[in-house]
Design an enzyme around this catalytic site. Sequence first.
Site, PDB file in Angstrom:
ATOM      1  N   ARG A   1       0.985  -1.070   0.022  1.00  0.00           N
ATOM      2  CA  ARG A   1       0.007  -0.054   0.074  1.00  0.00           C
ATOM      3  C   ARG A   1       0.967   1.316  -0.154  1.00  0.00           C
ATOM      4  O   ARG A   1       0.598   2.332  -0.358  1.00  0.00           O
ATOM      5  CB  ARG A   1      -1.086  -0.057   1.311  1.00  0.00           C
ATOM      6  CG  ARG A   1      -1.943   1.321   1.186  1.00  0.00           C
ATOM      7  CD  ARG A   1      -3.138   1.247   2.212  1.00  0.00           C
ATOM      8  NE  ARG A   1      -2.902   0.146   3.265  1.00  0.00           N
ATOM      9  CZ  ARG A   1      -2.155   0.402   4.557  1.00  0.00           C
ATOM     10  NH1 ARG A   1      -1.754   1.350   4.451  1.00  0.00           N
ATOM     11  NH2 ARG A   1      -2.376  -0.464   5.448  1.00  0.00           N
TER      12      ARG A   1
ATOM     13  N   TYR B   1     -15.230  17.298 -16.181  1.00  0.00           N
ATOM     14  CA  TYR B   1     -15.701  16.086 -16.399  1.00  0.00           C
ATOM     15  C   TYR B   1     -16.756  15.895 -15.262  1.00  0.00           C
ATOM     16  O   TYR B   1     -16.489  16.205 -14.114  1.00  0.00           O
ATOM     17  CB  TYR B   1     -14.693  15.051 -16.224  1.00  0.00           C
ATOM     18  CG  TYR B   1     -15.194  13.699 -15.836  1.00  0.00           C
ATOM     19  CD1 TYR B   1     -16.045  12.896 -16.825  1.00  0.00           C
ATOM     20  CD2 TYR B   1     -14.967  13.004 -14.729  1.00  0.00           C
ATOM     21  CE1 TYR B   1     -16.719  11.779 -16.257  1.00  0.00           C
ATOM     22  CE2 TYR B   1     -15.493  11.843 -14.294  1.00  0.00           C
ATOM     23  CZ  TYR B   1     -16.284  11.273 -15.118  1.00  0.00           C
ATOM     24  OH  TYR B   1     -16.693   9.791 -14.898  1.00  0.00           O
TER      25      TYR B   1
ATOM     26  N   ASP C   1      -6.488  19.233 -15.184  1.00  0.00           N
ATOM     27  CA  ASP C   1      -6.611  17.938 -15.678  1.00  0.00           C
ATOM     28  C   ASP C   1      -6.263  17.907 -16.904  1.00  0.00           C
ATOM     29  O   ASP C   1      -6.914  18.339 -17.847  1.00  0.00           O
ATOM     30  CB  ASP C   1      -8.301  17.568 -15.308  1.00  0.00           C
ATOM     31  CG  ASP C   1      -8.509  15.926 -15.821  1.00  0.00           C
ATOM     32  OD1 ASP C   1      -7.788  15.529 -16.573  1.00  0.00           O
ATOM     33  OD2 ASP C   1      -9.720  15.665 -15.112  1.00  0.00           O
TER      34      ASP C   1
ATOM     35  N   LYS D   1      -7.795   6.673 -19.737  1.00  0.00           N
ATOM     36  CA  LYS D   1      -7.757   7.194 -21.342  1.00  0.00           C
ATOM     37  C   LYS D   1      -6.510   6.924 -22.060  1.00  0.00           C
ATOM     38  O   LYS D   1      -6.231   5.797 -22.170  1.00  0.00           O
ATOM     39  CB  LYS D   1      -8.408   8.761 -21.231  1.00  0.00           C
ATOM     40  CG  LYS D   1      -9.482   8.882 -20.438  1.00  0.00           C
ATOM     41  CD  LYS D   1     -10.781   8.415 -20.783  1.00  0.00           C
ATOM     42  CE  LYS D   1     -12.069   8.132 -19.725  1.00  0.00           C
ATOM     43  NZ  LYS D   1     -11.719   8.430 -18.365  1.00  0.00           N
TER      44      LYS D   1
HETATM   45  C1  LIG Z   1     -11.310  14.617 -17.871  1.00  0.00           C
HETATM   46  C2  LIG Z   1     -11.461  13.426 -17.069  1.00  0.00           C
HETATM   47  N1  LIG Z   1     -11.195  13.537 -15.850  1.00  0.00           N
HETATM   48  C3  LIG Z   1     -11.429  12.361 -14.920  1.00  0.00           C
HETATM   49  C4  LIG Z   1     -11.959  11.403 -14.954  1.00  0.00           C
HETATM   50  C5  LIG Z   1     -12.177  10.130 -14.178  1.00  0.00           C
HETATM   51  O1  LIG Z   1     -11.413   9.099 -14.268  1.00  0.00           O
HETATM   52  P1  LIG Z   1     -11.607   7.531 -13.887  1.00  0.00           P
HETATM   53  O2  LIG Z   1     -12.925   7.433 -14.746  1.00  0.00           O
HETATM   54  O3  LIG Z   1     -10.484   7.047 -14.476  1.00  0.00           O
HETATM   55  O4  LIG Z   1     -12.063   7.570 -12.571  1.00  0.00           O
HETATM   56  C6  LIG Z   1     -12.459  11.329 -16.468  1.00  0.00           C
HETATM   57  C7  LIG Z   1     -13.345  10.060 -16.860  1.00  0.00           C
HETATM   58  O5  LIG Z   1     -14.024  10.167 -17.832  1.00  0.00           O
HETATM   59  C8  LIG Z   1     -12.500  12.386 -17.389  1.00  0.00           C
HETATM   60  O6  LIG Z   1     -13.024  12.299 -18.578  1.00  0.00           O
END
Ligand SMILES: Cc1ncc(COP(=O)(O)O)c(C=O)c1O
Length: 281
Positions: free
Chosen positions: A52, A104, A176, A201
């Site tokens: 961990r 998001y 992000d 992604k």
């Molecule tokens: C821009 C963005 N940030 C964060 C996330 C969250 O990621 P996760 O689905 O891996 O938890 C997503 C998910 O689609 C996203 O599109």
Amino acid sequence: MKKTRELGFATRAIHAGQEPDPLTGAVTVPIYPTSTYVQQGIGENKGYEYSRVTNPTRTRLEENLASLEGGIAARVFSSGMAAIHALVTMLKSGDHVVCGNDLYGGTPRLFNQVMSDFGLEFSYIDTTEANNVERAIRKNTRLVYVETPTNPMMRISDLAAISAICRRKKVALAVDNTFMSPYFQQPLALGADLVVHSTTKFLNGHSDGLGGVVVCAREEHAEKLAFLQKASGAILSPFECWLVLRGVKTLAARMEIHHPSGRAVADFLSKHPKVEADFYP
Ligand SMILES: Cc1ncc(COP(=O)(O)O)c(C=O)c1O
């Protein structure tokens, strides 16, 4: 070998953090599916105590992603949302966060329906106009949180202009960067303090595992996030770390193909009679 930061992006994607395994010479980072590690004596170990806290496959992925984003360290988590959660748990009750208004959807859900119960305050503004950020910063603002381009509307914010405001106001800037990937955009080089990705992604690139990362420009953040990995435990498994390490090797090649493919779709849609022109700036 040259210092990894001096190598080109595609070379770093393959080699950063991925020296051949000292035990066998294996050129691919091994998966270490171990919970714990033998100790040579009380408190004596080879740098690993419990998975961990740290795991060698995870260490290699964290070194790799830190190199690609130009950070001093990276901390990987079990999903993008777990990474964003860790990021905001560095804050304290009463702190205020200025956020983009087209993040998001999972991010405002976490902020409004979970973190606000712990005393964090969030404001949502149009960050495509950098001056809006300056206007939204309050005395208790500790973080500006921007996504660019946004998911889903692909809105763009000027990171250099926003980071100049954040520096002047002494507020940390987190970005992000999921949808540009470090191949097309490196927010730390534009003045951001922290970069977040859903590795689910482009970084993984094969739709076979969830994951998240926070890349840090400052030691204090790297230390705090390592502590949060240990304290909260939402870390990425060794197998999934390995999947991201494998996927990221082809990031440069994949992004070179995604780019013209995306353009071709956008050009097609822009000329389609049923698509309104406003949707294609
Ligand atoms: C821009 C963005 N940030 C964060 C996330 C969250 O990621 P996760 O689905 O891996 O938890 C997503 C998910 O689609 C996203 O599109």
